[in-house]
Design a protein around this motif. Sequence first.
Motif, PDB file in Angstrom:
ATOM      1  N   MET A   1       0.886  -1.179   0.068  1.00  0.00           N
ATOM      2  CA  MET A   1       0.080  -0.024   0.081  1.00  0.00           C
ATOM      3  C   MET A   1       0.876   1.225   0.065  1.00  0.00           C
ATOM      4  O   MET A   1       1.919   1.167   0.621  1.00  0.00           O
ATOM      5  CB  MET A   1      -0.948  -0.161   1.179  1.00  0.00           C
ATOM      6  CG  MET A   1      -0.337   0.428   2.374  1.00  0.00           C
ATOM      7  SD  MET A   1      -1.604   0.460   3.931  1.00  0.00           S
ATOM      8  CE  MET A   1      -2.784   1.542   3.363  1.00  0.00           C
ATOM      9  N   LEU A   2       0.302   2.346  -0.608  1.00  0.00           N
ATOM     10  CA  LEU A   2       0.902   3.556  -0.691  1.00  0.00           C
ATOM     11  C   LEU A   2       1.414   4.182   0.750  1.00  0.00           C
ATOM     12  O   LEU A   2       0.533   3.998   1.626  1.00  0.00           O
ATOM     13  CB  LEU A   2       0.210   4.657  -1.336  1.00  0.00           C
ATOM     14  CG  LEU A   2       0.071   4.629  -2.871  1.00  0.00           C
ATOM     15  CD1 LEU A   2      -1.005   5.710  -3.368  1.00  0.00           C
ATOM     16  CD2 LEU A   2       1.300   4.420  -3.522  1.00  0.00           C
ATOM     17  N   SER A   3       2.433   4.753   0.811  1.00  0.00           N
ATOM     18  CA  SER A   3       2.972   5.354   2.153  1.00  0.00           C
ATOM     19  C   SER A   3       2.096   6.291   2.607  1.00  0.00           C
ATOM     20  O   SER A   3       1.618   6.535   3.644  1.00  0.00           O
ATOM     21  CB  SER A   3       4.307   5.743   2.058  1.00  0.00           C
ATOM     22  OG  SER A   3       5.332   4.726   1.749  1.00  0.00           O
ATOM     23  N   ARG A   4       1.687   7.294   1.585  1.00  0.00           N
ATOM     24  CA  ARG A   4       0.874   8.563   1.784  1.00  0.00           C
ATOM     25  C   ARG A   4      -0.728   7.857   2.177  1.00  0.00           C
ATOM     26  O   ARG A   4      -0.998   8.569   3.274  1.00  0.00           O
ATOM     27  CB  ARG A   4       0.470   9.218   0.700  1.00  0.00           C
ATOM     28  CG  ARG A   4      -0.262  10.549   0.492  1.00  0.00           C
ATOM     29  CD  ARG A   4      -0.176  11.232  -0.587  1.00  0.00           C
ATOM     30  NE  ARG A   4      -0.637  10.396  -1.907  1.00  0.00           N
ATOM     31  CZ  ARG A   4      -1.848   9.981  -2.128  1.00  0.00           C
ATOM     32  NH1 ARG A   4      -2.816  10.274  -1.137  1.00  0.00           N
ATOM     33  NH2 ARG A   4      -1.925   8.985  -3.196  1.00  0.00           N
ATOM     34  N   ARG A   8      -2.533   8.369   6.041  1.00  0.00           N
ATOM     35  CA  ARG A   8      -3.923   8.909   6.220  1.00  0.00           C
ATOM     36  C   ARG A   8      -4.719   8.240   7.296  1.00  0.00           C
ATOM     37  O   ARG A   8      -5.505   8.740   7.949  1.00  0.00           O
ATOM     38  CB  ARG A   8      -4.442   9.180   4.870  1.00  0.00           C
ATOM     39  CG  ARG A   8      -3.749  10.709   4.229  1.00  0.00           C
ATOM     40  CD  ARG A   8      -4.497  10.810   2.966  1.00  0.00           C
ATOM     41  NE  ARG A   8      -3.863  11.984   2.394  1.00  0.00           N
ATOM     42  CZ  ARG A   8      -4.006  12.481   1.076  1.00  0.00           C
ATOM     43  NH1 ARG A   8      -4.651  11.804   0.157  1.00  0.00           N
ATOM     44  NH2 ARG A   8      -3.289  13.658   0.602  1.00  0.00           N
ATOM     45  N   SER A  97      -8.840   9.061   1.506  1.00  0.00           N
ATOM     46  CA  SER A  97      -8.294   7.292   1.369  1.00  0.00           C
ATOM     47  C   SER A  97      -9.621   6.805   1.221  1.00  0.00           C
ATOM     48  O   SER A  97      -9.536   5.447   1.561  1.00  0.00           O
ATOM     49  CB  SER A  97      -7.242   7.325   2.541  1.00  0.00           C
ATOM     50  OG  SER A  97      -8.118   7.560   3.893  1.00  0.00           O
ATOM     51  N   ALA A 155      -2.558  -4.811   5.695  1.00  0.00           N
ATOM     52  CA  ALA A 155      -1.713  -3.707   6.051  1.00  0.00           C
ATOM     53  C   ALA A 155      -2.466  -2.633   6.741  1.00  0.00           C
ATOM     54  O   ALA A 155      -2.228  -1.851   7.321  1.00  0.00           O
ATOM     55  CB  ALA A 155      -0.806  -3.364   5.159  1.00  0.00           C
ATOM     56  N   PHE A 159      -2.627  -0.294  10.078  1.00  0.00           N
ATOM     57  CA  PHE A 159      -2.189   0.953  10.303  1.00  0.00           C
ATOM     58  C   PHE A 159      -3.373   1.964  11.278  1.00  0.00           C
ATOM     59  O   PHE A 159      -3.005   2.699  12.120  1.00  0.00           O
ATOM     60  CB  PHE A 159      -1.859   2.011   8.993  1.00  0.00           C
ATOM     61  CG  PHE A 159      -0.682   1.510   8.545  1.00  0.00           C
ATOM     62  CD1 PHE A 159       0.561   2.273   8.993  1.00  0.00           C
ATOM     63  CD2 PHE A 159      -0.293   0.506   7.561  1.00  0.00           C
ATOM     64  CE1 PHE A 159       1.857   2.133   8.680  1.00  0.00           C
ATOM     65  CE2 PHE A 159       0.792   0.440   7.157  1.00  0.00           C
ATOM     66  CZ  PHE A 159       2.175   1.133   7.647  1.00  0.00           C
ATOM     67  N   PRO A 253       5.775  -5.003   7.473  1.00  0.00           N
ATOM     68  CA  PRO A 253       6.981  -5.244   6.881  1.00  0.00           C
ATOM     69  C   PRO A 253       7.879  -4.049   7.350  1.00  0.00           C
ATOM     70  O   PRO A 253       7.298  -3.024   7.728  1.00  0.00           O
ATOM     71  CB  PRO A 253       7.058  -5.202   5.353  1.00  0.00           C
ATOM     72  CG  PRO A 253       5.573  -4.362   5.274  1.00  0.00           C
ATOM     73  CD  PRO A 253       4.756  -4.634   6.179  1.00  0.00           C
ATOM     74  N   TRP A 304       7.581   4.046   7.720  1.00  0.00           N
ATOM     75  CA  TRP A 304       6.437   3.761   6.794  1.00  0.00           C
ATOM     76  C   TRP A 304       6.098   4.779   5.949  1.00  0.00           C
ATOM     77  O   TRP A 304       5.416   5.029   4.813  1.00  0.00           O
ATOM     78  CB  TRP A 304       5.260   3.332   7.377  1.00  0.00           C
ATOM     79  CG  TRP A 304       5.794   1.669   7.892  1.00  0.00           C
ATOM     80  CD1 TRP A 304       6.104   0.767   7.032  1.00  0.00           C
ATOM     81  CD2 TRP A 304       5.684   1.128   8.991  1.00  0.00           C
ATOM     82  NE1 TRP A 304       6.080  -0.282   7.688  1.00  0.00           N
ATOM     83  CE2 TRP A 304       5.787   0.005   9.087  1.00  0.00           C
ATOM     84  CE3 TRP A 304       5.385   1.813  10.277  1.00  0.00           C
ATOM     85  CZ2 TRP A 304       6.125  -0.965  10.080  1.00  0.00           C
ATOM     86  CZ3 TRP A 304       5.691   0.783  11.443  1.00  0.00           C
ATOM     87  CH2 TRP A 304       5.877  -0.210  11.392  1.00  0.00           C
ATOM     88  N   GLU A 308      10.908   7.377   0.434  1.00  0.00           N
ATOM     89  CA  GLU A 308      12.155   7.238   0.016  1.00  0.00           C
ATOM     90  C   GLU A 308      12.853   8.350  -1.002  1.00  0.00           C
ATOM     91  O   GLU A 308      11.760   8.635  -1.692  1.00  0.00           O
ATOM     92  CB  GLU A 308      12.266   5.963  -0.469  1.00  0.00           C
ATOM     93  CG  GLU A 308      12.088   4.624   0.567  1.00  0.00           C
ATOM     94  CD  GLU A 308      11.342   3.639  -0.371  1.00  0.00           C
ATOM     95  OE1 GLU A 308      12.332   2.890  -0.802  1.00  0.00           O
ATOM     96  OE2 GLU A 308      10.313   3.355  -0.186  1.00  0.00           O
TER      97      GLU A 308
END
Lengths: 309, 501
Positions: A1-4, A8, A97, A155, A159, A253, A304, A308
Amino acid sequence: MLSRVAERIYWLARYLERAEDTSRLILVRHNVILDLPRSVQPDWELLLRVLGAREHFADRPGAASEKNIMSFVFSDRDNPSSIMSSLTNARENMRTSREVLPSETWERVNSLYLSVARRANKGLPRASRHSVLNTIVQSTQQISGMLAGTMNHDASYQFLQMGRYLERADMTTRIIDVASEVLDDPDEDVRPYQNVMWVSALQSLSAYQMYRLSVGNNVRPPDALQFLLRSGEFPRALSHCLLQLEAAVKLLPRGKESLKAVQSVHRKVKRTNCAELEGEALEKFLDSIQVRLQGVHEVIEQTWFTPEQ
Amino acid sequence: MAESSPAIKAPSPYRRARPGIDWNGYDPGDFYDEIISSPGNARAAARGLVSYTRKMSIKHLLSRQQAADLAIQEMGISFTVYSDGENIDRAWPMDILPRIIPLKEWRVLEKGLVQRQVALNKFIDDIYNKQRILKDKVLPREIIDSSPEFLEQCIGAKPRYGVWSHICGSDLVRDSDGTMYVLEDNLRVPSGVSYMLENRAVSKRVLPQLFEKHFIEPVDDYPSQLFDMLASLSPRPGDQPEIVVMTPGIFNSAYFEHAYLAQRMGAELVEGSDLVVGDDDKVYMRTIRGLERVDVIYRRINDDFLDPEVFRPNSALGTPGLFRAWRKGNVGIANAPGAGVADDKVIYTYVPDVIKYYLDEDPIIPNVPSYLCVDKKHCDHVLKNLETMVVKPANESGGYGMLIGPASTKKQREEFAARIRKNPRNYMAQPALSLSTAPTLCGNSIQPRHLDLRPFILQGKGHYVTAGGLTRVALRKGSLVVNSSQGGGSKDTWIVDTESN
């Protein structure tokens, strides 16, 4: 899944939890003040101190009256930690999201937001205070239930769990702070009310019945404190929150650093003889936990959320 | 509107007559009405709706409308309007009375829409490659040379299947004689399909009984069709493709739709900063696991902003390197960069020739007669007849910068004439059509309001046309402007099979 998106969802959970716990916090104070003898001046500013909002409140016009403090913590959009602001932020995070969350839950969050926004200008008068705050608590509970019952426990769910339990751990320490405040300074008149205050705190955390089941004793401040800090079973107790955080981190992860950070907070809680804490020592302990939880948040963010490259 | 219609026909003695909607009082005048053929008489496909509402009081109908408004608010169906530099999230306006089209007519329109998209894609592919149509002088070269949507960076590109515009939204309008025309083709990033889907969800909630009375073609298939089409563009066929929807962000007026479609397809909704193009010219997204490869991008961001390396260098919305990855065939992009060259109101006037040229067929759906101001003769005609014309800039969308002759003031016409004289290439004009109407709840009564229709057509490996599309309705009396940003509303669109009844 996207970090952004992960970020959120994490904040969505934090803000929902914050709205719920702030409601609970106000309810504790409200109930305590109703119980206090008339000779005692009700201290509403305590709420501001516990929420770390004293300076912010002082910067705005208006006296520290019950009415002003209530609208500051309930509906003031300029106060970033008011219930209204928390719900606005929760809704905004969810709105951005939506594609990963069940649409029914978006409807619930949105309608909770709308219902609070609709009555925001009415403030929080005593007559309706209990029912309004209780509705917020119930709605957020309903939303948590829907999320748990309708989304993949993948995942993104971890969060959500991390956000919820980190926020709850922090807010539980603040609620304890409110409950113990009067105890620190026992005036002759107030002494008999000590236990009443803890009963009220337990009730506001929906913890009274569970306390009786688990501790078996009448409510005594050291037992109550021990229960709210150290119970692994009660879902709003600090230890339980930390265990849940650990469990969520383990399922993600690259969670090594975060796990270490959570475990170090937990060690600190386990090493402390909670039942004996009182007065300034308790306040200092709670503060240090809050600082460490902030540290956990920073590790989570670095691992997370920070992109990067 | 009359409150009651005493004894329409002798009511059964066992049933009490209730004051229902009186359709005799509804009069669309000279316009073609989609529901009512003559006062009191419903068109065949709409009979169920009309007889149902005859048993319903206006109060009851209004309460259904309120239920729909509430559902829309709770479902968070919204759109964003820019106003004074601020973005306001508004609830989506939907009128609960549906617009109804008979299946038989729709089957023909479907064919016409596919025909158009196929021809236009052949055209775009030709323009960026051999340019046969220019060499054969079917289309004057100047039109392409002067088109701001023609991207020379795309010359020589060969997207899969020769398809550039994978998702097309063509606007249809009906004139007073009942003929459907194509008003324009949106080949870049057409929006509105999520509202089509949500309108259906709302009408199922508030008018469930009507769904028992009609055979209505379902529309819910669109997200899966879109997914399959996008998957067919993957550079790694065979594998489960990673599809993303690329949005400019929360402040875009169609953000609701971007999130909605991503959710319905189970795709990631990404912003430019979530993507990164590696040294290997492949596209990756930043995830909690690190970088992950992306195969297909459904981009909802304009060409200009897509890739700062190639287009607008200061674009913070795009991703550097995206264009390079696409040219190398390492990622599918829908719609392809440069597809907008055929989405130009001047090119539009040539679409019948384009269809004839590539397919050797006559257009199934006619174009609205159009006058290009770049042509001296046409321009004179337009300037002389501004009062009866709709003048549009060649490259604007959302109904901005238009002159609607019949509704304009003398001063507005003079200003527009000056603008046309100054830059004729930039304008085209069409006679103001008498747009068809449909009954719409206005205040406490039902009144005729003008509408159009935007169906969505997909082309990848195969074709797909939505069953109906998004009906937009001008809520102001007499108005022809249907854009939601300018006070338009919408209706659920029903394709109804009258023959299997």
